[in-house]
Design a protein around this motif. Structure first.
Motif, short mmCIF file in Angstrom:
data_model
loop_
_atom_site.label_atom_id
_atom_site.label_comp_id
_atom_site.label_asym_id
_atom_site.label_seq_id
_atom_site.Cartn_x
_atom_site.Cartn_y
_atom_site.Cartn_z
N UNK A 61 -15.17 -20.25 0.23
CA UNK A 61 -14.38 -21.46 0.48
C UNK A 61 -13.48 -21.76 -0.72
N UNK A 101 -29.15 -13.96 3.46
CA UNK A 101 -29.04 -12.83 2.53
C UNK A 101 -29.98 -13.01 1.33
N UNK A 133 -9.06 -6.48 4.55
CA UNK A 133 -9.12 -7.94 4.70
C UNK A 133 -8.87 -8.28 6.17
N UNK A 173 -14.40 -1.10 5.84
CA UNK A 173 -15.24 -2.20 5.38
C UNK A 173 -14.53 -3.06 4.34
N UNK A 215 -25.05 -17.76 5.69
CA UNK A 215 -24.94 -16.41 5.15
C UNK A 215 -25.75 -16.28 3.87
N UNK A 251 -25.99 -13.39 -1.59
CA UNK A 251 -27.40 -13.77 -1.55
C UNK A 251 -28.35 -12.60 -1.73
N UNK A 252 -28.01 -11.44 -1.19
CA UNK A 252 -28.96 -10.32 -1.29
C UNK A 252 -29.05 -9.76 -2.70
N UNK A 256 -16.64 -20.52 6.80
CA UNK A 256 -17.18 -20.94 5.51
C UNK A 256 -17.08 -22.45 5.31
N UNK A 310 -20.22 -15.73 -0.24
CA UNK A 310 -20.50 -14.99 0.99
C UNK A 310 -19.93 -13.58 0.96
#
Lengths: 342, 342
Positions: free
Chosen positions: B194, A241, A75, A72, A237, B218-219, A152, B186
């Motif tokens: 970005x 989220x 990169x 996870x 995103x 965001x979460x 993005x 993100x």
């Protein structure tokens, strides 16, 4: 005998390891008798799990060994360069070489996008693949939203193509005849937003083949105004989220208030199922699986922390996309729309 | 006798006309005995309302006539050029000429930003004003989020300044000693996002004076990870409005499920207050009022569809910002941070 649909499952990618993939597979084998599966991952880990699930020797289950696993935290670029034999890459290559029709992975999103883009390439004329997912709407409907994080930064032409591809997917997967396409923006008026969304709006308005309905704002994301909601991956995103974050806040808050009184506690026990059904329908388990569309093959991204139910749901989505031949439909549609632009 | 704090209220701006402003004013007069108010708007509409509220002749209420009203559909540039005598502009000019210390308006957000920027100008060194609001967090805390829509495109230096200004506001308004500043992105890794957010992160990391904690997703917007959450106005507006949209969806869905059974209906009646308190705290009424910061004066934007309770809450916020002299604090802090950068 009809040709079997074949799906490649990346068994190593998710947070919970291969066991949830095997559980989901067990369920999928009984639901989809016309589908066979290539389970990709570390042989020594997979064999005991398959044995336990009594799937060794099942003619519809093939194991394909892959010596590496994308983590996870890898990169995207690193996963591409340093892990050519990852379960993710091998599963994608099975699609590229037409040994499988679709790939399902719960692995690292960035790595999956990079590996898929590299392995499968985009369809002719398609600028960028997009991550698309169904999101719940008022009146128990669903809409598609894209991009959710594959890109993005997007230019206006890319956003326009997302609308075209999203509409094909909404037609094929949600069965909507003439999907309403909207651009997510900070206002509904033409003058609102940044230059990219304004230019994308102009492209939609010029096209005669699409049911473009204009801008919608964030507060209409779930109000069943549009069937296809288009934005760049940064905004998409963060918007989705943030909604997850809010849902967590509300749940913890309600929970706290409810537990303050014995009668509310008792009530919640009694009506647990009914209350739960208010939320269940909104939980990602039931519509888990974002598609990476615009590629020469079907790639479904399951949530990293998906349970077996959720991974099964991603498999379901892969079967649907394969059987409806989503990539070919997108290719044809993009071609038509590009011709009109010339 | 101590000098009175003076606030200018744009009485015409909101969706519900001047009556809610007068109701809020009535409440504010009793809560804040040290504040006087200049009510700006159409004299012929205001006089009867003030008469009815028994405020005519009140020494702390002055009416300032303005012949024009900015509507919700006026474009910002149009409101600036064609409506020099709008209640909004006149209220802002009272601040610019130091006849009032703050302006509160429920008018068209875009017009308010444009008129405020034109009338008040930014503080020395400040690139752009930002719209900032408190958002609820886990553990009944609040954080500040900016920008919420004043700037649809931002460069990295502007995002950095938002962090500086947001931290001053969090200190002054929320009383947080060393506010944790985060950039909304993100992903949490340095490689995510970005170019603009990456460059902004570098600026934060170079500054020794700020408590920068990195990226948040965001979460984590409501999980009490950060006290100041920085993003551009496009992302901020869409993220928060999407959350509003989700809250609506959840409420309508729960409501539907609850009304399916007589016992749940009865229960909801019985426990209405307790259930309501789960939500009330999250409703914008209670923290209504976004500040436009970075300007040479205090400007509070109330929700367009604010009721009297919500408009009162915006007045409360204007009083707090004025009494803590937020613009001067921001000016000093920006100066310090800019000096370090040189």
């Amino acid at each position: 005998m009809a040709t079997l649909t074949t799906l490649a499952l990346d068994a190593m990618g998710g947070d919970h390891g291969p066991s949830i993939v095997i559980d989901a597979l067990t369920q999928a084998l009984s639901t989809f008798p016309e589908v066979q599966f290539i389970v990709v991952g570390d042989d020594t880990e997979l064999q005991p799990l398959l044995d336990q699930a009594q799937l060794l020797g099942n003619p519809r289950v093939v194991v394909k060994h892959a010596s590496q696993t994308v983590t996870m935290t890898d990169k995207p670029g690193y996963s591409l360069r340093a892990k050519p034999d990852s379960s993710m890459r091998v599963a994608l290559e099975l699609v590229a070489t037409e040994q499988a029709m679709a790939c399902v992975s719960a692995g690292n999103t960035g790595a999956l996008m990079t590996n898929a883009y590299f392995t499968l390439k985009t369809l002719p004329g398609v600028l960028r693949p997009a991550l698309v997912s169904a999101i719940p709407q008022q009146q128990e409907k669903f809409s598609l939203m894209l991009d959710l994080g594959a890109n993005t930064v997007c230019d206006s032409e890319t956003l326009f193509q997302f609308g075209v591809m999203g509409a094909v997917a909404a037609q094929a997967v949600l069965g909507i005849e003439r999907p309403r396409i909207a651009l997510l923006n900070v206002g509904e008026e033409d003058t609102k937003g940044n230059d990219v969304v304004k230019a994308a709006a102009a492209l939609f308005q010029q096209s005669s083949q699409l049911n473009y309905i204009g801008f919608i704002e964030g507060d209409d994301l779930f109000s069943n105004q549009a069937d296809v909601i288009v934005c760049d991956g940064f905004v998409g995103n963060i918007a989705l989220k943030s909604c997850e974050g809010l849902a967590d806040l509300l749940l913890s808050n309600i929970n706290e208030n409810i537990h303050k009184h014995w009668l509310t506690r008792w009530f919640v026990k009694l009506f647990y199922r009914r209350l739960k059904s208010s939320w269940e329908w909104l939980k990602p388990d039931h519509y888990n699986g974002a598609s990476l569309i615009g590629l020469r093959g079907v790639v479904i991204k399951s949530h990293g922390d998906a349970n077996a139910r959720a991974f099964y749901s991603a498999i379901e989505q892969a079967v649907a996309a394969t059987q409806r031949d989503l990539p070919a439909r997108i290719r044809d549609r993009v071609e038509q729309v590009l011709l009109e632009q010339e």
